[in-house]
Structures are given as structure tokens and as C-alpha cells.
Design a protein around this motif. Structure first.
Motif, PDB file in Angstrom:
ATOM      1  N   LEU A  37       0.830  -1.210   0.000  1.00 31.46           N
ATOM      2  CA  LEU A  37       0.000   0.000   0.000  1.00 31.46           C
ATOM      3  C   LEU A  37       0.864   1.260   0.000  1.00 31.46           C
ATOM      4  CD1 LEU A  37      -2.814  -1.132   2.461  1.00 31.46           C
ATOM      5  CD2 LEU A  37      -3.062  -0.719   0.001  1.00 31.46           C
ATOM      6  N   LYS A  38       1.916   1.269   0.798  1.00 25.46           N
ATOM      7  CA  LYS A  38       2.812   2.444   0.830  1.00 25.46           C
ATOM      8  C   LYS A  38       3.444   2.662  -0.537  1.00 25.46           C
ATOM      9  CE  LYS A  38       3.936   2.295   5.747  1.00 25.46           C
ATOM     10  NZ  LYS A  38       4.967   1.972   6.749  1.00 25.46           N
ATOM     11  N   LYS A  39       3.837   1.585  -1.180  1.00 22.63           N
ATOM     12  CA  LYS A  39       4.429   1.666  -2.519  1.00 22.63           C
ATOM     13  C   LYS A  39       3.459   2.304  -3.507  1.00 22.63           C
ATOM     14  CE  LYS A  39       6.227  -1.314  -6.182  1.00 22.63           C
ATOM     15  NZ  LYS A  39       6.402  -2.701  -6.621  1.00 22.63           N
ATOM     16  N   ASN A  40       2.159   2.090  -3.272  1.00 17.38           N
ATOM     17  CA  ASN A  40       1.127   2.651  -4.151  1.00 17.38           C
ATOM     18  C   ASN A  40       0.606   4.004  -3.679  1.00 17.38           C
ATOM     19  OD1 ASN A  40       0.164   0.750  -6.490  1.00 17.38           O
ATOM     20  ND2 ASN A  40       0.722  -0.583  -4.792  1.00 17.38           N
ATOM     21  N   GLY A  41       1.269   4.603  -2.696  1.00  7.80           N
ATOM     22  CA  GLY A  41       0.939   5.962  -2.282  1.00  7.80           C
ATOM     23  C   GLY A  41       0.013   6.122  -1.098  1.00  7.80           C
ATOM     24  N   PHE A  42      -0.326   5.030  -0.421  1.00  5.03           N
ATOM     25  CA  PHE A  42      -1.219   5.115   0.737  1.00  5.03           C
ATOM     26  C   PHE A  42      -0.458   5.510   1.998  1.00  5.03           C
ATOM     27  CE2 PHE A  42      -3.644   2.600  -2.195  1.00  5.03           C
ATOM     28  CZ  PHE A  42      -4.967   2.900  -1.918  1.00  5.03           C
ATOM     29  N   ARG A  43      -1.191   6.179   2.899  1.00  5.51           N
ATOM     30  CA  ARG A  43      -0.619   6.582   4.191  1.00  5.51           C
ATOM     31  C   ARG A  43      -1.502   6.064   5.321  1.00  5.51           C
ATOM     32  NH1 ARG A  43       0.491  12.745   4.209  1.00  5.51           N
ATOM     33  NH2 ARG A  43      -1.580  12.848   3.319  1.00  5.51           N
ATOM     34  N   PHE A  44      -0.930   6.036   6.525  1.00  5.22           N
ATOM     35  CA  PHE A  44      -1.584   5.451   7.699  1.00  5.22           C
ATOM     36  C   PHE A  44      -1.936   3.988   7.424  1.00  5.22           C
ATOM     37  CE2 PHE A  44      -1.846   9.803   9.100  1.00  5.22           C
ATOM     38  CZ  PHE A  44      -1.675   9.692  10.469  1.00  5.22           C
ATOM     39  N   VAL A  45      -0.950   3.277   6.928  1.00  6.87           N
ATOM     40  CA  VAL A  45      -1.125   1.861   6.589  1.00  6.87           C
ATOM     41  C   VAL A  45       0.065   1.040   7.103  1.00  6.87           C
ATOM     42  CG1 VAL A  45      -2.665   2.161   4.607  1.00  6.87           C
ATOM     43  CG2 VAL A  45      -0.185   2.339   4.269  1.00  6.87           C
TER      44      VAL A  45
END
Length: 196
Positions: free
Chosen positions: A156-164
Motif C-alpha cells: 500500500l505504501k508503494k502505491n501511495g497510501f498513508r496510515f497503513v
């Protein structure tokens, strides 16, 4: 089992009706709808550092404030929207968390360019597309994070998500039925058997 609980439930559930309903009807039921998965990821991120019941009580406020968790609408929120949301007592008023909802909506839209089911396929990939069923006899056995939740966090972080982070991702996986972490004595352990 408390006095008003006629059924055996997981030890983390309180007697509060909102909590009982969430545990009995939602927690651990496999979710495969892209938008519903997005909503749960946002709520789990909002919960970071707080109790889950706090977020459950604010859930309807979140739905109103964030356009029914419609990522298409949220992705277009501006700084004025952020300021408006920061004044909303029905939300967790943390600027980083509010901004993350907007950036996560934008990240979700990027993934969804691949087509319907793209977000579902991404998150469910860490468990091979089917519910992982554990057999915990006691709450103390349930981990805060796992290898799979660490993998999902990185994805998810690699795809731009935060608070994950891995702990948030594990809670998300439990809530969305990717993991069945009802204890074996809970009546939901078999009720929410995998449907995928």
C-alpha cells in the motif's frame, strides 16, 4: 461472558450495542467490494492510537463528511475542505489523518484504473485471495501484526497510501475477513466462515 451476552463472543467485545452489532454482523465477514474496502482502510487509519469504539461512534459522521467514502469525490477535496473537516467535532481532528484520506482516495483511483476489482485483488493478494482461518483459543494469542500485514503495508505504501502500517493493516485484514481471528469459542468463528 457478561450478563447481557447470551452468546459466547470474542473477549474484546464490550456490552455496548454498537460494538456487539459490529462484532456479530461485520467484523471478519469477507469484504470484496472495492469501495467498502477503501472505507474500512480509512476507518482503520483513523483509529490509529485510539480505541475502535471511538471510531465506530464517529463512523456515520465520517460517511457524511467524506461523501459516503466516494474516492472520486474525496480525491478532489481542497485545502478549504481540510480546514472545514478540522472543525468537525464528529471526526478525529488530526490534520495528518484527514489529509491521508484525500491522498489515499487519489492512490485508490490510480489502482482502480486497472478496472473493477483492482483494489480488492491488490489487498487480497497477500492472503492468496482467500480467508486465512486462525484457531486462537485466547485473545493473548492474537498478534498485532504478521508477515502478511507487513507485506500489505509495504504494498500500500508503494502505491501511495498513508496510515497503513503493519498493525493498521492487520486490523484491516481482520475487519475485512481476510483473516478470521474470532476465537474458536466465539459463535462467529463458524458463522463467518470464508465465502470467497
Amino acid at each position: 461472558m457478561s450478563s447481557n451476552q447470551e452468546k459466547q463472543r470474542c473477549g474484546w467485545v464490550s456490552d455496548e450495542p454498537l460494538y456487539l452489532d459490529y462484532h456479530d454482523e461485520e467484523w471478519g465477514v469477507p469484504i470484496t467490494d472495492d469501495r467498502e474496502l477503501f472505507e474500512m482502510l480509512i476507518l482503520e487509519g483513523a483509529q490509529a492510537g485510539l480505541s475502535w469504539i471511538t471510531v465506530l461512534r464517529k463512523r456515520e459522521n465520517y460517511r457524511c463528511a467524506f461523501a459516503g467514502f466516494d474516492p472520486h469525490k474525496i480525491a478532489g477535496f481542497t485545502e478549504d475542505d481540510v480546514e472545514r473537516l478540522m472543525l468537525d467535532a464528529g471526526l478525529v481532528r488530526n490534520r495528518l489523518k484527514i489529509n491521508s484520506v484525500i491522498s489515499n482516495a487519489q492512490a485508490w483511483l490510480e489502482i482502480m484504473k486497472a478496472g473493477e476489482g483492482a483494489f480488492r485483488d491488490l489487498v487480497w493478494s497477500v492472503v492468496g485471495g482467500k480467508t486465512r482461518v486462525n484457531a486462537w483459543t485466547d485473545l493473548s494469542q492474537v498478534p498485532a501484526s504478521t508477515e502478511e500485514s507487513e507485506k500489505l503495508s509495504k504494498l500500500l505504501k508503494k502505491n501511495g497510501f498513508r496510515f497503513v502500517g503493519p498493525t493498521i493493516c492487520y486490523a484491516f485484514m481482520q475487519a475485512c475477513g481476510m483473516i478470521n481471528d474470532h476465537t474458536v469459542d466465539c459463535f462467529c468463528y463458524k458463522k463467518h466462515a470464508p465465502r470467497i
